[in-house]
Write a protein that holds these residues in place. Structure first.
Motif, mmCIF file in Angstrom:
data_model
loop_
_atom_site.group_PDB
_atom_site.id
_atom_site.type_symbol
_atom_site.label_atom_id
_atom_site.label_comp_id
_atom_site.label_asym_id
_atom_site.label_seq_id
_atom_site.Cartn_x
_atom_site.Cartn_y
_atom_site.Cartn_z
ATOM 1 N N UNK A 81 14.508 0.594 -6.302
ATOM 2 C CA UNK A 81 13.877 0.820 -4.999
ATOM 3 C C UNK A 81 14.225 -0.326 -4.054
ATOM 4 N N UNK A 82 14.564 0.023 -2.822
ATOM 5 C CA UNK A 82 14.804 -0.971 -1.780
ATOM 6 C C UNK A 82 13.766 -0.748 -0.686
ATOM 7 N N UNK A 83 12.999 -1.804 -0.406
ATOM 8 C CA UNK A 83 11.947 -1.738 0.610
ATOM 9 C C UNK A 83 12.374 -2.650 1.755
ATOM 10 N N UNK A 84 12.435 -2.113 2.976
ATOM 11 C CA UNK A 84 12.982 -2.897 4.088
ATOM 12 C C UNK A 84 12.055 -3.998 4.593
ATOM 13 N N UNK A 85 12.672 -5.003 5.162
ATOM 14 C CA UNK A 85 11.944 -6.079 5.829
ATOM 15 C C UNK A 85 11.127 -5.489 6.976
ATOM 16 N N UNK A 86 9.921 -6.015 7.166
ATOM 17 C CA UNK A 86 9.105 -5.612 8.309
ATOM 18 C C UNK A 86 8.077 -4.530 8.024
ATOM 19 N N UNK A 87 8.164 -3.875 6.880
ATOM 20 C CA UNK A 87 7.231 -2.795 6.570
ATOM 21 C C UNK A 87 5.955 -3.382 5.947
ATOM 22 N N UNK A 88 4.834 -2.769 6.249
ATOM 23 C CA UNK A 88 3.570 -3.059 5.578
ATOM 24 C C UNK A 88 3.167 -1.783 4.876
ATOM 25 N N UNK A 89 2.802 -1.896 3.599
ATOM 26 C CA UNK A 89 2.450 -0.696 2.849
ATOM 27 C C UNK A 89 1.444 -1.021 1.753
ATOM 28 N N UNK A 90 0.777 0.015 1.298
ATOM 29 C CA UNK A 90 -0.172 -0.120 0.198
ATOM 30 C C UNK A 90 0.392 0.612 -1.002
ATOM 31 N N UNK A 91 0.441 -0.102 -2.119
ATOM 32 C CA UNK A 91 0.887 0.478 -3.388
ATOM 33 C C UNK A 91 -0.345 0.950 -4.141
ATOM 34 N N UNK A 92 -0.398 2.240 -4.449
ATOM 35 C CA UNK A 92 -1.434 2.803 -5.311
ATOM 36 C C UNK A 92 -0.810 2.932 -6.697
ATOM 37 N N UNK A 93 -1.085 1.974 -7.562
ATOM 38 C CA UNK A 93 -0.511 1.942 -8.904
ATOM 39 C C UNK A 93 -1.428 2.740 -9.826
#
Length: 115
Positions: A81-93
């Motif tokens: 997985x590649x997650x871009x710079x600048x994103x804010x996100x919530x991981x529901x594990x």
């Protein structure tokens, strides 16, 4: 949501790229096993990415909700997985996770943990 093919899947809305079950040759080329490891139990984790992250999940299952969206991307064990710079996100594990990870610079994401 990620599929079982080895073709990268991306969301133009979020910029997150998921490659399901990449070949061992690609993992070796990236040097995945030399990257740091991180793991967590089930829960909710919020991250703000100050640098692009590339990660390879060894185990677990997660839904990622980008800030301000009710849509999500789902990935798990054997996904790159590649997650871009600048994103804010919530991981529901939903299943305890272990991953190898690498940031594109010395910056790391800020995070908060909601369990």
């Amino acid at each position: 949501m990620a599929t079982s093919s080895s073709t990268p899947e991306s969301s133009s809305n979020f910029g997150i790229i998921i490659e399901c079950n990449p070949p061992d040759s690609k993992l070796s080329e990236l040097g995945i096993k030399s990257w740091p490891k991180w793991g967590c139990p089930p829960g909710k984790y919020t991250f703000k990415y100050n640098a692009e992250e590339t990660c390879y999940l060894l185990k677990g299952k997660v839904k990622v909700f980008p800030k301000g969206s009710s849509e999500f991307l789902e990935f798990g064990a054997r996904d790159l997985v590649i997650i871009p710079k600048g994103i804010t996100c919530t991981w529901h594990v939903s299943v305890a996770m272990d991953k190898y990870y690498k940031f594109d610079s010395s910056s790391t994401p800020s995070s908060s943990f909601d369990t």
